[in-house]
Structures are given as C-alpha cells and as structure tokens.
Design a protein around this motif. Structure first.
Motif, PDB file in Angstrom:
ATOM      1  N   GLN A 130      68.913 -11.637 -73.396  1.00 40.29           N
ATOM      2  CA  GLN A 130      69.314 -12.446 -74.591  1.00 40.29           C
ATOM      3  C   GLN A 130      68.874 -13.841 -74.293  1.00 40.29           C
ATOM      4  N   ARG A 131      68.194 -13.969 -73.310  1.00 44.15           N
ATOM      5  CA  ARG A 131      67.268 -15.153 -73.032  1.00 44.15           C
ATOM      6  C   ARG A 131      68.732 -16.407 -72.775  1.00 44.15           C
ATOM      7  N   GLU A 132      69.796 -16.300 -72.363  1.00 37.79           N
ATOM      8  CA  GLU A 132      70.616 -17.180 -71.899  1.00 37.79           C
ATOM      9  C   GLU A 132      70.349 -17.553 -70.386  1.00 37.79           C
ATOM     10  N   TRP A 133      69.522 -18.235 -70.137  1.00 37.99           N
ATOM     11  CA  TRP A 133      69.173 -18.849 -68.805  1.00 37.99           C
ATOM     12  C   TRP A 133      70.179 -19.317 -68.278  1.00 37.99           C
ATOM     13  N   GLY A 134      71.141 -20.377 -68.627  1.00 37.14           N
ATOM     14  CA  GLY A 134      72.062 -21.070 -67.906  1.00 37.14           C
ATOM     15  C   GLY A 134      73.350 -19.822 -67.581  1.00 37.14           C
ATOM     16  N   TYR A 135      73.749 -18.879 -68.396  1.00 39.32           N
ATOM     17  CA  TYR A 135      74.446 -18.013 -67.857  1.00 39.32           C
ATOM     18  C   TYR A 135      73.806 -17.203 -66.601  1.00 39.32           C
ATOM     19  N   LEU A 136      72.563 -16.733 -66.925  1.00 37.98           N
ATOM     20  CA  LEU A 136      71.864 -16.031 -65.945  1.00 37.98           C
ATOM     21  C   LEU A 136      71.827 -16.728 -64.522  1.00 37.98           C
ATOM     22  N   ILE A 137      71.715 -17.901 -64.560  1.00 41.68           N
ATOM     23  CA  ILE A 137      71.739 -18.567 -63.335  1.00 41.68           C
ATOM     24  C   ILE A 137      72.822 -18.734 -62.559  1.00 41.68           C
ATOM     25  N   GLY A 138      73.899 -19.103 -63.653  1.00 38.91           N
ATOM     26  CA  GLY A 138      75.205 -19.158 -62.849  1.00 38.91           C
ATOM     27  C   GLY A 138      75.760 -17.932 -62.432  1.00 38.91           C
ATOM     28  N   HIS A 139      75.476 -16.942 -63.212  1.00 37.62           N
ATOM     29  CA  HIS A 139      75.907 -15.615 -62.820  1.00 37.62           C
ATOM     30  C   HIS A 139      75.354 -14.994 -61.453  1.00 37.62           C
ATOM     31  N   ILE A 140      74.158 -15.329 -61.242  1.00 38.65           N
ATOM     32  CA  ILE A 140      73.507 -15.171 -59.988  1.00 38.65           C
ATOM     33  C   ILE A 140      73.941 -15.848 -58.838  1.00 38.65           C
ATOM     34  N   ALA A 141      74.240 -17.142 -59.078  1.00 35.07           N
ATOM     35  CA  ALA A 141      74.600 -18.049 -58.162  1.00 35.07           C
ATOM     36  C   ALA A 141      76.427 -17.552 -57.811  1.00 35.07           C
ATOM     37  N   ALA A 142      77.220 -17.571 -58.712  1.00 33.41           N
ATOM     38  CA  ALA A 142      78.346 -16.808 -58.590  1.00 33.41           C
ATOM     39  C   ALA A 142      78.590 -15.562 -57.626  1.00 33.41           C
ATOM     40  N   GLY A 143      77.509 -14.764 -57.937  1.00 28.31           N
ATOM     41  CA  GLY A 143      77.674 -13.401 -57.404  1.00 28.31           C
ATOM     42  C   GLY A 143      77.017 -13.747 -55.987  1.00 28.31           C
ATOM     43  N   ALA A 144      76.250 -14.484 -55.603  1.00 29.33           N
ATOM     44  CA  ALA A 144      75.552 -14.759 -54.362  1.00 29.33           C
ATOM     45  C   ALA A 144      76.792 -15.372 -53.317  1.00 29.33           C
ATOM     46  N   ILE A 145      77.625 -16.074 -54.153  1.00 29.87           N
ATOM     47  CA  ILE A 145      78.881 -16.940 -53.242  1.00 29.87           C
ATOM     48  C   ILE A 145      79.865 -15.953 -53.206  1.00 29.87           C
ATOM     49  N   VAL A 146      80.083 -14.854 -53.772  1.00 30.00           N
ATOM     50  CA  VAL A 146      81.076 -13.793 -53.823  1.00 30.00           C
ATOM     51  C   VAL A 146      80.452 -12.911 -52.829  1.00 30.00           C
ATOM     52  N   ALA A 147      79.346 -12.529 -52.997  1.00 28.95           N
ATOM     53  CA  ALA A 147      78.874 -11.551 -51.758  1.00 28.95           C
ATOM     54  C   ALA A 147      78.735 -12.263 -50.273  1.00 28.95           C
ATOM     55  N   VAL A 148      78.672 -13.458 -50.305  1.00 31.10           N
ATOM     56  CA  VAL A 148      79.012 -14.192 -48.741  1.00 31.10           C
ATOM     57  C   VAL A 148      80.249 -14.170 -48.498  1.00 31.10           C
ATOM     58  N   ILE A 149      81.050 -14.377 -49.447  1.00 23.20           N
ATOM     59  CA  ILE A 149      82.602 -14.209 -49.034  1.00 23.20           C
ATOM     60  C   ILE A 149      82.995 -12.913 -48.352  1.00 23.20           C
ATOM     61  N   VAL A 150      82.750 -11.957 -49.385  1.00 26.18           N
ATOM     62  CA  VAL A 150      83.107 -10.361 -49.026  1.00 26.18           C
ATOM     63  C   VAL A 150      82.420  -9.893 -48.066  1.00 26.18           C
ATOM     64  N   LEU A 151      81.105  -9.887 -47.794  1.00 20.93           N
ATOM     65  CA  LEU A 151      80.291  -9.428 -46.654  1.00 20.93           C
ATOM     66  C   LEU A 151      80.186  -9.935 -45.407  1.00 20.93           C
ATOM     67  N   ALA A 152      80.188 -11.376 -45.514  1.00 23.09           N
ATOM     68  CA  ALA A 152      80.276 -12.241 -44.210  1.00 23.09           C
ATOM     69  C   ALA A 152      81.348 -13.119 -44.073  1.00 23.09           C
ATOM     70  N   ASN A 153      82.646 -12.258 -44.068  1.00 26.58           N
ATOM     71  CA  ASN A 153      83.659 -12.704 -44.236  1.00 26.58           C
ATOM     72  C   ASN A 153      84.172 -14.061 -42.718  1.00 26.58           C
ATOM     73  N   GLY A 154      83.905 -13.334 -41.875  1.00 30.32           N
ATOM     74  CA  GLY A 154      84.041 -14.004 -40.466  1.00 30.32           C
ATOM     75  C   GLY A 154      83.408 -15.552 -40.497  1.00 30.32           C
ATOM     76  N   SER A 155      81.937 -15.542 -40.945  1.00 34.82           N
ATOM     77  CA  SER A 155      81.085 -16.606 -40.988  1.00 34.82           C
ATOM     78  C   SER A 155      81.475 -17.345 -41.980  1.00 34.82           C
ATOM     79  N   PHE A 156      82.052 -16.822 -43.024  1.00 34.51           N
ATOM     80  CA  PHE A 156      82.330 -17.979 -44.351  1.00 34.51           C
ATOM     81  C   PHE A 156      83.876 -18.450 -43.678  1.00 34.51           C
ATOM     82  N   MET A 157      84.703 -17.939 -43.031  1.00 35.48           N
ATOM     83  CA  MET A 157      86.193 -18.443 -42.542  1.00 35.48           C
ATOM     84  C   MET A 157      85.724 -19.473 -41.542  1.00 35.48           C
ATOM     85  N   ASN A 158      84.571 -19.380 -40.696  1.00 37.41           N
ATOM     86  CA  ASN A 158      84.300 -20.345 -39.791  1.00 37.41           C
ATOM     87  C   ASN A 158      83.850 -21.609 -40.496  1.00 37.41           C
ATOM     88  N   VAL A 159      82.949 -21.411 -41.444  1.00 37.56           N
ATOM     89  CA  VAL A 159      82.466 -22.622 -42.183  1.00 37.56           C
ATOM     90  C   VAL A 159      83.421 -23.351 -42.930  1.00 37.56           C
TER      91      VAL A 159
END
Length: 83
Positions: free
Chosen positions: A42-71
């Motif tokens: 749909q060429r919605e570049w802002g939504y695409l970048i925001g979605h990928i950034a949010a996905g990366a943050i959620v992935a770090v929180i879920v998959l590297a929970n111990g490291s995230f809590m230390n940070v």
C-alpha cells in the motif's frame, strides 16, 4: 532417599515454556511479515517503519527478557541516582 528421588523426578516445565515461547515467536514473526508486506504493497512507509520498529522492540522484550529487565534496572538506577 525416596524424598530425593521424588524431587529429582519432578518436572520443571522448562521444556513446555520453551515450546510455548517458540510457537508464540513464530506466530509473532508471521504476523509482522504479513502486516509489513501489506504496508509495503500500500506504500504506507511510515506505518511500515513504525510496525517494524515496534515488532523489534516487542521481540527483544519477549525473547531476551532477562537482558531487557537488566537494562530497565540500570536506567532506573541512573534516573533515581541509586546504585
């Protein structure tokens, strides 16, 4: 002797937890890819970048929970001035 045998044979649930995290991570990745392709088409570049950034943050929180809590603890210590 019997007490030690029972304690040693008791399941910890780590295997089940790891399996659930694996399935959840796979489903999450599929959803992120599908939504990203949709935003790209749909060429919605802002939504695409925001979605990928949010996905990366959620992935770090879920998959590297111990490291995230230390940070988070370190950031809290810096803000509050504690050690």
């Amino acid at each position: 002797m019997l007490d030690q045998l029972i304690v040693m044979a008791a399941p910890t649930g780590v295997g089940v937890r790891d399996w659930i995290f694996s399935v959840a991570a796979t489903i999450f990745a599929i959803v992120v890819v599908i939504r990203s392709v949709q935003y790209y088409a749909q060429r919605e570049w802002g939504y695409l970048i925001g979605h990928i950034a949010a996905g990366a943050i959620v992935a770090v929180i879920v998959l590297a929970n111990g490291s995230f809590m230390n940070v988070l603890k370190e950031i809290g210590n810096l803000i509050l001035g504690t050690s």
